[in-house]
Design an enzyme around this catalytic site. Structure first.
Site, PDB file in Angstrom:
ATOM      1  N   THR A  29     132.537  -1.966  -8.566  1.00 46.89           N
ATOM      2  CA  THR A  29     132.620  -0.947  -7.511  1.00 46.89           C
ATOM      3  C   THR A  29     131.404  -1.039  -6.584  1.00 46.89           C
ATOM      4  OG1 THR A  29     133.918   0.466  -8.927  1.00 46.89           O
ATOM      5  CG2 THR A  29     132.822   1.542  -7.074  1.00 46.89           C
ATOM      6  N   CYS A  79     100.333 -12.198 -13.935  1.00 49.45           N
ATOM      7  CA  CYS A  79      99.315 -11.311 -14.482  1.00 49.45           C
ATOM      8  C   CYS A  79      99.776  -9.865 -14.449  1.00 49.45           C
ATOM      9  CB  CYS A  79      98.019 -11.412 -13.678  1.00 49.45           C
ATOM     10  SG  CYS A  79      97.425 -13.087 -13.520  1.00 49.45           S
TER      11      CYS A  79
END
Ligand SMILES: Cc1ncc(COP(=O)(O)O)c(C=O)c1O
Length: 383
Positions: free
Chosen positions: A237, A324
């Site tokens: 949908t 990181c």
């Protein structure tokens, strides 16, 4: 504490006009675009209008736009979808070393499935080395995926030149334009791009909506199966409120482009000059030809994460190399690909701005960065 948000390449604040229109589609125009009744037909007409508008921004046909749930999904659809219609031993693909994980990890999955994968290199500026790219093309190369602009450095890639290479050799060209769309103009006809990925939340639309441009005549295998939404290529949908909101955000981005480019580029340049003038031994990782909102710097010897946490305590939100930032302290793959030393790569910081930032914030960030660097350098062996 005021929030100073300098992490707009990670995500952006949703534009007020994009929120307003989205809310209308949540609360009153909430029909399912697949329903046969009036509300369904209206919803379908709405997404078709959005498709037309978005297509016009990149100069393609409306039927060539497929709405998706994210940039990651668009990238996966492009690479997996295209390759899965070919046999692994007959298909070689090229991606660059500096791609976002949405492309890099998808390419690595294809590699595990037996597809040939090569990685295009960049120079010290983080720009694709075109000679090297040409040298790794072979007779089985079917698709090349190179990003429009890099998310960590902002470096804009030589998309036109790459498309000339792919055209000459009849190779499909996919570009991840997630960090470029809304900031620069794109013309997929002039530049001859076959597939392009975009994501709303990088240009002030909500998270969880994006699109893939898929040139007519290029076939991909769907990632999921279901109904006939989005030409059966992306069933499920359709998220009308988010699509409407994304379209509005793109309208606003291109309507205000000249004004915002000048304003944000001005802020970025003052930030860069201010940092260079007040802190010694800074490496600039963002090349001149970059998206105007991004500044990536390295402070060799100072861990990016230490800076990120210290700044965060002061209400300043920035980013280090993408690896990181997810708690993994490997140096950024982008910095490594650019030939940065370990110290430089570990010390890289990305500051990415938007129209919501101000000159006062820039001044405060320069002052705060200097304070933290001075404090750490006093006790660190690296100067
Ligand atoms: C260049 C690039 N491609 C793809 C993505 C993934 O987009 P999304 O967050 O919509 O999945 C990002 C997000 O950071 C990105 O910067």
């Amino acid at each position: 504490m005021n929030k100073i948000y300098f992490d707009n390449n990670a995500t952006t604040r949703v534009d007020d006009e994009a929120i307003k229109i989205m809310n209308e589609y949540f609360s009153s125009e909430y029909g399912n675009s697949s329903s046969a009744h009036g509300m369904g037909i209206e919803a379908l007409e709405t997404i078709d209008k959005c498709r037309e508008k978005i297509a016009a921004y990149i100069n393609c046909e409306p039927s060539e736009i497929i709405f998706t749930g994210s940039g990651t999904e668009s990238d996966n659809m492009a690479l997996l979808g295209y390759c899965h219609l070919k046999k692994p031993d007959e298909c070689h693909i090229i991606v660059s070393e500096i791609e976002h994980s949405a492309i890099l990890n998808t390419a690595k999955e294809l590699q595990k499935e037996g597809y040939g994968v090569s990685f295009a290199k960049v120079n010290r500026e983080g720009i694709i080395d075109l000679d090297y790219l040409e040298s790794i093309i072979n007779e089985k190369t079917k698709i090349i995926s190179i990003m429009y602009a890099n998310n960590e450095t902002g470096a804009i890639q030589p998309i036109k030149e790459i498309s000339e290479i792919t055209r000459k050799r009849n190779i499909v060209f996919h570009t991840d334009a997630v960090q470029y769309i809304g900031k620069g103009y794109i013309d997929v006809k002039k530049t001859e791009i076959e597939m392009l990925s975009a994501s709303g939340h990088k240009f002030h639309a909500p998270k969880g909506v994006g699109f893939l441009y898929l040139k007519k005549g290029i076939h991909i295998k769907p990632l999921i199966f279901g109904g006939s939404h989005e030409r059966k290529i992306r069933p499920g949908t359709v998220n009308v409120p988010y699509i409407v909101s994304m379209t509005k955000a793109l309208d606003v981005a291109y309507r205000d482009k000249e004004k915002n480019t000048k304003y944000i580029a001005g802020l970025r340049d003052t930030l860069k000059t201010g940092i260079l003038d007040s802190i010694d031994n800074i490496v600039i990782n963002t090349p001149n030809n970059s998206v105007y909102n991004t500044l990536n710097i390295s402070i060799p010897g100072i861990e990016g994460e230490a800076m990120l946490f210290s700044l965060s305590e002061m209400g300043i939100y920035i980013s280090t190399g993408s690896a990181c930032s997810s708690g993994d302290s490997k140096p950024s793959h982008v910095m490594t690909a650019m030939g940065r030393s370990d110290l430089e790569a570990h010390g890289s910081l990305r500051l990415s701005l938007s129209k919501y930032n101000s000159q006062d914030e820039i001044d405060y960030v320069i002052k705060s960065l200097k304070e933290i660097v001075d404090r750490i350098r006093k006790i660190s062996p690296y100067k």
